[in-house]
Design a protein around this motif. Structure first.
Motif, PDB file in Angstrom:
ATOM      1  N   ALA A 109     -19.392 -12.873  57.375  1.00 20.45           N
ATOM      2  CA  ALA A 109     -19.964 -12.720  56.040  1.00 20.45           C
ATOM      3  C   ALA A 109     -20.812 -11.467  55.879  1.00 20.45           C
ATOM      4  O   ALA A 109     -21.091 -11.040  54.760  1.00 20.45           O
ATOM      5  N   TRP A 110     -21.226 -10.871  56.995  1.00 20.26           N
ATOM      6  CA  TRP A 110     -22.099  -9.700  56.963  1.00 20.26           C
ATOM      7  C   TRP A 110     -21.240  -8.454  56.838  1.00 20.26           C
ATOM      8  O   TRP A 110     -20.437  -8.146  57.726  1.00 20.26           O
ATOM      9  N   HIS A 111     -21.388  -7.727  55.752  1.00 18.85           N
ATOM     10  CA  HIS A 111     -20.486  -6.610  55.471  1.00 18.85           C
ATOM     11  C   HIS A 111     -20.539  -5.531  56.557  1.00 18.85           C
ATOM     12  O   HIS A 111     -19.508  -5.007  56.975  1.00 18.85           O
ATOM     13  N   VAL A 112     -21.747  -5.198  57.009  1.00 20.90           N
ATOM     14  CA  VAL A 112     -21.852  -4.194  58.069  1.00 20.90           C
ATOM     15  C   VAL A 112     -21.163  -4.696  59.338  1.00 20.90           C
ATOM     16  O   VAL A 112     -20.542  -3.926  60.078  1.00 20.90           O
ATOM     17  N   GLY A 113     -21.240  -5.992  59.593  1.00 21.96           N
ATOM     18  CA  GLY A 113     -20.538  -6.570  60.736  1.00 21.96           C
ATOM     19  C   GLY A 113     -19.033  -6.405  60.599  1.00 21.96           C
ATOM     20  O   GLY A 113     -18.337  -6.090  61.574  1.00 21.96           O
ATOM     21  N   VAL A 114     -18.516  -6.619  59.394  1.00 18.91           N
ATOM     22  CA  VAL A 114     -17.084  -6.411  59.156  1.00 18.91           C
ATOM     23  C   VAL A 114     -16.707  -4.971  59.473  1.00 18.91           C
ATOM     24  O   VAL A 114     -15.706  -4.697  60.151  1.00 18.91           O
ATOM     25  N   ALA A 115     -17.534  -4.039  58.994  1.00 21.20           N
ATOM     26  CA  ALA A 115     -17.266  -2.621  59.244  1.00 21.20           C
ATOM     27  C   ALA A 115     -17.271  -2.316  60.737  1.00 21.20           C
ATOM     28  O   ALA A 115     -16.412  -1.566  61.245  1.00 21.20           O
ATOM     29  N   ARG A 116     -18.217  -2.881  61.455  1.00 16.40           N
ATOM     30  CA  ARG A 116     -18.287  -2.638  62.897  1.00 16.40           C
ATOM     31  C   ARG A 116     -17.101  -3.267  63.622  1.00 16.40           C
ATOM     32  O   ARG A 116     -16.595  -2.709  64.605  1.00 16.40           O
ATOM     33  N   CYS A 117     -16.670  -4.444  63.166  1.00 13.28           N
ATOM     34  CA  CYS A 117     -15.492  -5.067  63.771  1.00 13.28           C
ATOM     35  C   CYS A 117     -14.272  -4.173  63.594  1.00 13.28           C
ATOM     36  O   CYS A 117     -13.482  -3.978  64.537  1.00 13.28           O
ATOM     37  N   VAL A 118     -14.101  -3.635  62.397  1.00  9.57           N
ATOM     38  CA  VAL A 118     -12.973  -2.738  62.149  1.00  9.57           C
ATOM     39  C   VAL A 118     -13.078  -1.501  63.024  1.00  9.57           C
ATOM     40  O   VAL A 118     -12.099  -1.065  63.643  1.00  9.57           O
ATOM     41  N   ALA A 119     -14.280  -0.924  63.105  1.00  6.26           N
ATOM     42  CA  ALA A 119     -14.474   0.271  63.931  1.00  6.26           C
ATOM     43  C   ALA A 119     -14.145  -0.013  65.393  1.00  6.26           C
ATOM     44  O   ALA A 119     -13.500   0.803  66.070  1.00  6.26           O
ATOM     45  N   ASN A 120     -14.564  -1.181  65.892  1.00  5.91           N
ATOM     46  CA  ASN A 120     -14.264  -1.540  67.281  1.00  5.91           C
ATOM     47  C   ASN A 120     -12.771  -1.748  67.498  1.00  5.91           C
ATOM     48  O   ASN A 120     -12.215  -1.379  68.537  1.00  5.91           O
ATOM     49  N   ALA A 121     -12.113  -2.365  66.512  1.00  2.00           N
ATOM     50  CA  ALA A 121     -10.673  -2.586  66.629  1.00  2.00           C
ATOM     51  C   ALA A 121      -9.925  -1.260  66.672  1.00  2.00           C
ATOM     52  O   ALA A 121      -8.992  -1.082  67.462  1.00  2.00           O
ATOM     53  N   VAL A 122     -10.343  -0.335  65.818  1.00  2.00           N
ATOM     54  CA  VAL A 122      -9.712   0.989  65.803  1.00  2.00           C
ATOM     55  C   VAL A 122      -9.962   1.701  67.121  1.00  2.00           C
ATOM     56  O   VAL A 122      -9.064   2.306  67.717  1.00  2.00           O
ATOM     57  N   ARG A 123     -11.196   1.624  67.605  1.00  2.00           N
ATOM     58  CA  ARG A 123     -11.565   2.304  68.852  1.00  2.00           C
ATOM     59  C   ARG A 123     -10.743   1.785  70.029  1.00  2.00           C
ATOM     60  O   ARG A 123     -10.325   2.556  70.897  1.00  2.00           O
ATOM     61  N   LYS A 124     -10.509   0.479  70.055  1.00  2.00           N
ATOM     62  CA  LYS A 124      -9.748  -0.109  71.169  1.00  2.00           C
ATOM     63  C   LYS A 124      -8.242  -0.079  70.931  1.00  2.00           C
ATOM     64  O   LYS A 124      -7.462  -0.443  71.812  1.00  2.00           O
ATOM     65  N   GLY A 125      -7.843   0.311  69.734  1.00  2.00           N
ATOM     66  CA  GLY A 125      -6.421   0.420  69.446  1.00  2.00           C
ATOM     67  C   GLY A 125      -5.707  -0.909  69.327  1.00  2.00           C
ATOM     68  O   GLY A 125      -4.507  -0.990  69.599  1.00  2.00           O
ATOM     69  N   VAL A 126      -6.427  -1.971  68.920  1.00  2.00           N
ATOM     70  CA  VAL A 126      -5.789  -3.280  68.794  1.00  2.00           C
ATOM     71  C   VAL A 126      -5.284  -3.480  67.370  1.00  2.00           C
ATOM     72  O   VAL A 126      -5.919  -3.054  66.401  1.00  2.00           O
TER      73      VAL A 126
END
Length: 267
Positions: A109-126
């Motif tokens: 529910a935390w928008h910044v958390g969503v952004a960080r999750c996306v950034a981590n997914a991109v960084r790890k290439g998943v």
């Protein structure tokens, strides 16, 4: 709650539906000051990772009639793991990287958390991660409303908000109503993995899940806690070897709190 910028508020008293905010297609609709680097990541990668769902009556809900074809959303029929409250997505993306044959659906529910999750997914290439930006208590039953939809093989709730003050404990997620909903989204034999660094929440989780006929504690009677209201009762699991040390857990350890793990099977 945060205000939503850039919405169309035109309308009249004679037409209340016209006053409802227009559907926002950007991924900044739920407010909060966004670090520029995260906003750029969301602009580019959000449409792939974040499910675009109609909003509900508040910024952290989805419309009760929202429907998602999970097979289409992931592009395959791999087993589904659901994580509630992934925070920055450290656990989420680590597991996704190690298990490309699993699909991980996160509710944050935390928008910044969503952004960080996306950034981590991109960084790890998943690519086997999808995110619902909403309160899981409201959105989870909506997403899995279709009884014919695939069920989750695992559900994770790691370090949910403990609502430490006594008067706020009624807001804790792991309680009767949500446990009943969780049972509906897990397949028979599916696992619910939980962890908390707050003692009385750990005891509450154990007590309420053991009292529910849909779940079986895989470690009933094990690892008794001398600080427990029932010191000999136990019921806690060993640390799951695929649960990584996140910054949330590290804070608890540094504060001297005990980490409790629990694992229940859907009967």
């Amino acid at each position: 709650m945060h205000d939503v910028a850039g919405e169309d508020l035109k309308g009249s008293a004679a037409n209340p539906e016209a006053r409802r905010p227009a559907r926002i297609k950007s991924f900044s609709r739920r407010g909060g000051r966004m670090v520029r680097q995260y906003q750029a990541v969301l602009d580019e990668h959000g449409p792939f990772y974040v499910l675009d769902l109609p909003e509900g009556d508040s910024p952290t809900t989805i419309a009760p009639n929202a429907r998602v074809d999970l097979l289409a959303a992931f592009g395959n029929d791999a087993p589904i793991v659901v994580e509630i409250g992934p925070g920055s997505g450290e656990q989420l993306t680590s597991y996704a990287k190690e298990h490309p044959d699993r699909n991980i659906l996160a509710f944050e529910a935390w928008h910044v958390g969503v952004a960080r999750c996306v950034a981590n997914a991109v960084r790890k290439g998943v690519t086997n991660v999808r995110i619902v930006e909403a309160d899981a208590a409201q959105a989870l039953p909506v997403i899995f409303a279709d009884p014919e939809a695939p069920r989750a093989g695992e559900l994770w709730t790691f370090f949910p908000d403990p609502w430490r003050k006594s008067r706020h404990r009624k807001r804790r997620l792991i309680a009767g109503p949500f446990i009943a909903e969780a049972a509906k989204i897990l397949e028979v034999g599916g696992l619910w993995r939980l962890a908390t660094d707050w003692d009385d929440y750990a005891w509450q989780m154990r007590d309420e899940l053991e009292a529910n006929d849909s779940f079986v504690n895989l470690h009933a009677g094990e690892r008794p806690d001398p600080n427990d209201r029932e010191p000999a009762r136990g019921g806690f699991a060993p640390r799951w070897d695929e649960r990584i040390m996140t910054r949330f857990e590290r804070r608890g350890v540094e504060a001297g709190r005990t980490i409790h793990d629990l694992t229940f099977r859907r009967g």
